[in-house]
Write a protein that holds these residues in place. Sequence first.
Motif, PDB file in Angstrom:
ATOM      1  N   ILE A   1     -24.849  -8.401  12.842  1.00 50.49           N
ATOM      2  CA  ILE A   1     -25.135  -8.772  14.236  1.00 50.49           C
ATOM      3  C   ILE A   1     -26.350  -9.694  14.221  1.00 50.49           C
ATOM      4  N   PRO A   2     -26.199 -10.917  14.764  1.00 48.35           N
ATOM      5  CA  PRO A   2     -27.216 -11.948  14.561  1.00 48.35           C
ATOM      6  C   PRO A   2     -28.573 -11.719  15.231  1.00 48.35           C
ATOM      7  N   SER A   3     -28.627 -10.967  16.326  1.00 47.64           N
ATOM      8  CA  SER A   3     -29.918 -10.803  17.002  1.00 47.64           C
ATOM      9  C   SER A   3     -30.011  -9.436  17.667  1.00 47.64           C
ATOM     10  N   ILE A   4     -31.234  -9.066  17.993  1.00 46.78           N
ATOM     11  CA  ILE A   4     -31.463  -7.807  18.718  1.00 46.78           C
ATOM     12  C   ILE A   4     -30.794  -7.863  20.082  1.00 46.78           C
ATOM     13  N   GLN A   5     -30.856  -9.020  20.732  1.00 52.07           N
ATOM     14  CA  GLN A   5     -30.215  -9.179  22.045  1.00 52.07           C
ATOM     15  C   GLN A   5     -28.717  -8.907  21.944  1.00 52.07           C
ATOM     16  N   ASP A   6     -28.061  -9.468  20.930  1.00 48.96           N
ATOM     17  CA  ASP A   6     -26.633  -9.221  20.734  1.00 48.96           C
ATOM     18  C   ASP A   6     -26.367  -7.747  20.480  1.00 48.96           C
ATOM     19  N   LEU A   7     -27.211  -7.116  19.672  1.00 49.77           N
ATOM     20  CA  LEU A   7     -27.057  -5.691  19.380  1.00 49.77           C
ATOM     21  C   LEU A   7     -27.172  -4.863  20.655  1.00 49.77           C
TER      22      LEU A   7
ATOM     23  N   SER B   1     -20.872 -14.037  32.269  1.00 49.86           N
ATOM     24  CA  SER B   1     -21.283 -13.646  30.930  1.00 49.86           C
ATOM     25  C   SER B   1     -22.684 -14.171  30.661  1.00 49.86           C
ATOM     26  N   ILE B   2     -23.535 -13.300  30.128  1.00 53.46           N
ATOM     27  CA  ILE B   2     -24.889 -13.711  29.777  1.00 53.46           C
ATOM     28  C   ILE B   2     -24.825 -14.720  28.632  1.00 53.46           C
ATOM     29  N   LYS B   3     -24.058 -14.362  27.626  1.00 58.60           N
ATOM     30  CA  LYS B   3     -23.952 -15.168  26.424  1.00 58.60           C
ATOM     31  C   LYS B   3     -22.684 -14.742  25.705  1.00 58.60           C
ATOM     32  N   GLN B   4     -21.991 -15.685  25.134  1.00 59.85           N
ATOM     33  CA  GLN B   4     -20.796 -15.346  24.373  1.00 59.85           C
ATOM     34  C   GLN B   4     -21.218 -14.691  23.061  1.00 59.85           C
ATOM     35  N   ILE B   5     -20.806 -13.454  22.860  1.00 60.47           N
ATOM     36  CA  ILE B   5     -21.188 -12.719  21.655  1.00 60.47           C
ATOM     37  C   ILE B   5     -19.953 -12.541  20.791  1.00 60.47           C
ATOM     38  N   GLU B   6     -20.062 -12.925  19.556  1.00 61.62           N
ATOM     39  CA  GLU B   6     -18.976 -12.722  18.595  1.00 61.62           C
ATOM     40  C   GLU B   6     -19.276 -11.424  17.856  1.00 61.62           C
TER      41      GLU B   6
END
Length: 168
Positions: free
Chosen positions: A73-79, A42-47
Amino acid sequence: MRLFDKNEKLTQPFQKIVKIGAVCYTIAICMMCFLPQSIYPSIKQIETPGIVHFGQIVTILTPFNTLVHLGKIPSIQDLVVIVLQNVANVFLLLPLVFAICLLIPSVRQFKKILLISFLMSLTIESTQALLDLLFNFNRVFEVDDLITNTVGGVLAYLLYKVLRRIKG
């Protein structure tokens, strides 16, 4: 060598190749969908916004959840990650449904493919929920997956129709 015979059946050796590919892809789908989520990098845990917990079962029951909760959605990366997950789900069943169209003439109708795609997706999502209940595999039952997987099945059908038109 023709791809289809006069009865609209896939010719040999194409039939054997597609059958082997369909079996291998089905195994790959099972591995992607039914193994514990924790074994995948996983790159990053996304909620993802919109998550609802029913005990151990995790769900996202809002259709078009990403659009509905876009502002949360907290960031563009998460989106980007969430959108890519949705795009990947469009393509999850596409190869398998395409193989089904090639191999089984009796299902080559829009309504049948729509139903088959939806039921395959519902089976995957329901099995993931059951695995979460029984073994805590950290899977999520998502309405959007039902939609995107079904869209992928419909795209497979349309791809088949284009192939038939080209191969006359």
